[in-house]
Motif scaffolding. Sequence first.
Motif, PDB file in Angstrom:
ATOM      1  N   PRO A  47      75.986   8.197  30.005  1.00  0.00           N
ATOM      2  CA  PRO A  47      76.246   6.754  30.051  1.00  0.00           C
ATOM      3  C   PRO A  47      76.634   6.236  31.441  1.00  0.00           C
ATOM      4  O   PRO A  47      76.393   5.092  31.766  1.00  0.00           O
ATOM      5  N   VAL A  48      77.234   7.092  32.288  1.00  0.00           N
ATOM      6  CA  VAL A  48      77.656   6.634  33.616  1.00  0.00           C
ATOM      7  C   VAL A  48      76.658   6.961  34.719  1.00  0.00           C
ATOM      8  O   VAL A  48      76.780   6.480  35.830  1.00  0.00           O
ATOM      9  N   GLY A  49      75.674   7.788  34.422  1.00  0.00           N
ATOM     10  CA  GLY A  49      74.692   8.188  35.424  1.00  0.00           C
ATOM     11  C   GLY A  49      74.248   9.614  35.179  1.00  0.00           C
ATOM     12  O   GLY A  49      74.564  10.212  34.151  1.00  0.00           O
ATOM     13  N   PRO A  50      73.519  10.195  36.140  1.00  0.00           N
ATOM     14  CA  PRO A  50      73.053  11.572  35.975  1.00  0.00           C
ATOM     15  C   PRO A  50      74.227  12.548  35.867  1.00  0.00           C
ATOM     16  O   PRO A  50      75.270  12.353  36.481  1.00  0.00           O
ATOM     17  N   ALA A  51      74.034  13.594  35.074  1.00  0.00           N
ATOM     18  CA  ALA A  51      75.059  14.627  34.922  1.00  0.00           C
ATOM     19  C   ALA A  51      74.393  15.993  34.995  1.00  0.00           C
ATOM     20  O   ALA A  51      73.259  16.168  34.558  1.00  0.00           O
ATOM     21  N   TRP A  52      75.111  16.961  35.574  1.00  0.00           N
ATOM     22  CA  TRP A  52      74.627  18.334  35.648  1.00  0.00           C
ATOM     23  C   TRP A  52      75.639  19.223  34.959  1.00  0.00           C
ATOM     24  O   TRP A  52      76.845  19.131  35.204  1.00  0.00           O
ATOM     25  N   VAL A  53      75.156  20.081  34.066  1.00  0.00           N
ATOM     26  CA  VAL A  53      75.998  21.062  33.386  1.00  0.00           C
ATOM     27  C   VAL A  53      75.370  22.419  33.641  1.00  0.00           C
ATOM     28  O   VAL A  53      74.154  22.592  33.458  1.00  0.00           O
ATOM     29  N   ARG A  54      76.203  23.379  34.079  1.00  0.00           N
ATOM     30  CA  ARG A  54      75.689  24.715  34.417  1.00  0.00           C
ATOM     31  C   ARG A  54      74.912  25.294  33.229  1.00  0.00           C
ATOM     32  O   ARG A  54      75.459  25.493  32.153  1.00  0.00           O
ATOM     33  N   PRO A  55      73.624  25.554  33.426  1.00  0.00           N
ATOM     34  CA  PRO A  55      72.831  26.146  32.358  1.00  0.00           C
ATOM     35  C   PRO A  55      72.892  27.677  32.390  1.00  0.00           C
ATOM     36  O   PRO A  55      73.140  28.279  33.427  1.00  0.00           O
ATOM     37  N   GLY A  56      72.692  28.283  31.261  1.00  0.00           N
ATOM     38  CA  GLY A  56      72.474  29.721  31.168  1.00  0.00           C
ATOM     39  C   GLY A  56      73.575  30.632  31.634  1.00  0.00           C
ATOM     40  O   GLY A  56      73.312  31.618  32.294  1.00  0.00           O
ATOM     41  N   HIS A  57      74.820  30.348  31.308  1.00  0.00           N
ATOM     42  CA  HIS A  57      75.941  31.257  31.574  1.00  0.00           C
ATOM     43  C   HIS A  57      76.019  31.679  33.039  1.00  0.00           C
ATOM     44  O   HIS A  57      76.098  32.860  33.354  1.00  0.00           O
ATOM     45  N   GLY A  58      75.966  30.716  33.951  1.00  0.00           N
ATOM     46  CA  GLY A  58      76.213  31.001  35.353  1.00  0.00           C
ATOM     47  C   GLY A  58      75.031  31.485  36.166  1.00  0.00           C
ATOM     48  O   GLY A  58      75.189  31.858  37.315  1.00  0.00           O
ATOM     49  N   ARG A  59      73.842  31.503  35.594  1.00  0.00           N
ATOM     50  CA  ARG A  59      72.681  31.964  36.364  1.00  0.00           C
ATOM     51  C   ARG A  59      72.322  30.980  37.472  1.00  0.00           C
ATOM     52  O   ARG A  59      71.792  31.360  38.485  1.00  0.00           O
ATOM     53  N   VAL A  60      72.603  29.705  37.260  1.00  0.00           N
ATOM     54  CA  VAL A  60      72.257  28.654  38.215  1.00  0.00           C
ATOM     55  C   VAL A  60      73.544  27.985  38.668  1.00  0.00           C
ATOM     56  O   VAL A  60      74.441  27.755  37.868  1.00  0.00           O
ATOM     57  N   SER A  61      73.637  27.683  39.974  1.00  0.00           N
ATOM     58  CA  SER A  61      74.817  26.953  40.440  1.00  0.00           C
ATOM     59  C   SER A  61      74.369  25.756  41.270  1.00  0.00           C
ATOM     60  O   SER A  61      73.267  25.707  41.780  1.00  0.00           O
ATOM     61  N   LEU A  62      75.279  24.805  41.387  1.00  0.00           N
ATOM     62  CA  LEU A  62      75.050  23.593  42.170  1.00  0.00           C
ATOM     63  C   LEU A  62      76.229  23.425  43.121  1.00  0.00           C
ATOM     64  O   LEU A  62      77.371  23.329  42.671  1.00  0.00           O
ATOM     65  N   LEU A  63      75.978  23.441  44.410  1.00  0.00           N
ATOM     66  CA  LEU A  63      76.967  23.221  45.467  1.00  0.00           C
ATOM     67  C   LEU A  63      78.016  24.326  45.604  1.00  0.00           C
ATOM     68  O   LEU A  63      78.431  24.648  46.694  1.00  0.00           O
ATOM     69  N   HIS A  64      78.498  24.895  44.518  1.00  0.00           N
ATOM     70  CA  HIS A  64      79.515  25.951  44.570  1.00  0.00           C
ATOM     71  C   HIS A  64      79.370  26.822  43.333  1.00  0.00           C
ATOM     72  O   HIS A  64      79.154  26.309  42.234  1.00  0.00           O
ATOM     73  N   PRO A  65      79.488  28.140  43.463  1.00  0.00           N
ATOM     74  CA  PRO A  65      79.273  29.029  42.304  1.00  0.00           C
ATOM     75  C   PRO A  65      80.242  28.835  41.146  1.00  0.00           C
ATOM     76  O   PRO A  65      79.946  29.204  40.025  1.00  0.00           O
ATOM     77  N   GLU A  66      81.421  28.245  41.389  1.00  0.00           N
ATOM     78  CA  GLU A  66      82.398  28.023  40.326  1.00  0.00           C
ATOM     79  C   GLU A  66      82.284  26.647  39.681  1.00  0.00           C
ATOM     80  O   GLU A  66      83.014  26.342  38.744  1.00  0.00           O
ATOM     81  N   LEU A  67      81.398  25.804  40.173  1.00  0.00           N
ATOM     82  CA  LEU A  67      81.253  24.450  39.639  1.00  0.00           C
ATOM     83  C   LEU A  67      80.625  24.503  38.248  1.00  0.00           C
ATOM     84  O   LEU A  67      79.578  25.114  38.057  1.00  0.00           O
ATOM     85  N   GLU A  68      81.282  23.865  37.277  1.00  0.00           N
ATOM     86  CA  GLU A  68      80.796  23.883  35.896  1.00  0.00           C
ATOM     87  C   GLU A  68      79.953  22.664  35.557  1.00  0.00           C
ATOM     88  O   GLU A  68      78.992  22.765  34.832  1.00  0.00           O
ATOM     89  N   TRP A  69      80.364  21.483  36.036  1.00  0.00           N
ATOM     90  CA  TRP A  69      79.560  20.291  35.780  1.00  0.00           C
ATOM     91  C   TRP A  69      79.842  19.220  36.816  1.00  0.00           C
ATOM     92  O   TRP A  69      80.872  19.224  37.483  1.00  0.00           O
ATOM     93  N   VAL A  70      78.892  18.288  36.903  1.00  0.00           N
ATOM     94  CA  VAL A  70      78.978  17.172  37.840  1.00  0.00           C
ATOM     95  C   VAL A  70      78.527  15.920  37.109  1.00  0.00           C
ATOM     96  O   VAL A  70      77.537  15.953  36.385  1.00  0.00           O
ATOM     97  N   THR A  71      79.244  14.841  37.290  1.00  0.00           N
ATOM     98  CA  THR A  71      78.793  13.543  36.811  1.00  0.00           C
ATOM     99  C   THR A  71      78.645  12.650  38.034  1.00  0.00           C
ATOM    100  O   THR A  71      79.556  12.570  38.848  1.00  0.00           O
ATOM    101  N   VAL A  72      77.498  12.013  38.169  1.00  0.00           N
ATOM    102  CA  VAL A  72      77.221  11.147  39.312  1.00  0.00           C
ATOM    103  C   VAL A  72      77.314   9.700  38.847  1.00  0.00           C
ATOM    104  O   VAL A  72      76.660   9.308  37.889  1.00  0.00           O
ATOM    105  N   SER A  73      78.147   8.921  39.511  1.00  0.00           N
ATOM    106  CA  SER A  73      78.283   7.496  39.214  1.00  0.00           C
ATOM    107  C   SER A  73      77.740   6.718  40.412  1.00  0.00           C
ATOM    108  O   SER A  73      78.480   6.401  41.341  1.00  0.00           O
ATOM    109  N   PRO A  74      76.445   6.429  40.401  1.00  0.00           N
ATOM    110  CA  PRO A  74      75.842   5.797  41.584  1.00  0.00           C
ATOM    111  C   PRO A  74      76.240   4.337  41.730  1.00  0.00           C
ATOM    112  O   PRO A  74      76.415   3.621  40.756  1.00  0.00           O
TER     113      PRO A  74
END
Length: 130
Positions: A47-74
């Motif tokens: 509802p607030v914009g694009p969101a990223w949630v770590r898929p597949g039990h840590g196989r993929v990371s975004l920006l930092h290996p410990e990051l679990e999710w990101v919500t973007v409010s453009p």
Amino acid sequence: MDVSSLGRYYKDETLLEFRATLEPAGRVGDCIAALRALAPEGWRDSPVGPAWVRPGHGRVSLLHPELEWVTVSPAEAAVPPRFVPGDLVRILDCPAARDDGLVGESSASTSPTWRPLGAAFRRQNPSNTG
């Protein structure tokens, strides 16, 4: 970029919550597209914009290996972005540009805060946006 800690995440106190404020050199949409390209898997719309949630039990990371999710409010900036001297811009239609007969003309910026007097404009050479 400005990063601030918001403390423990209220839904899961084993996690820390951070807020990062980015000011892209170009368009907000281009910045979001670049973020999506860093980890194409895991993005969805929220509802607030694009969101990223770590898929597949840590196989993929975004920006930092410990990051679990990101919500973007453009949000688009209230003022146009700064220019790099020499950026080529196209003068858009507005009263000041019509008065001076400049609608559709091109001009080169001369400073980071350059702006044709009273006229609306759009950067033409996005490769200089940083």
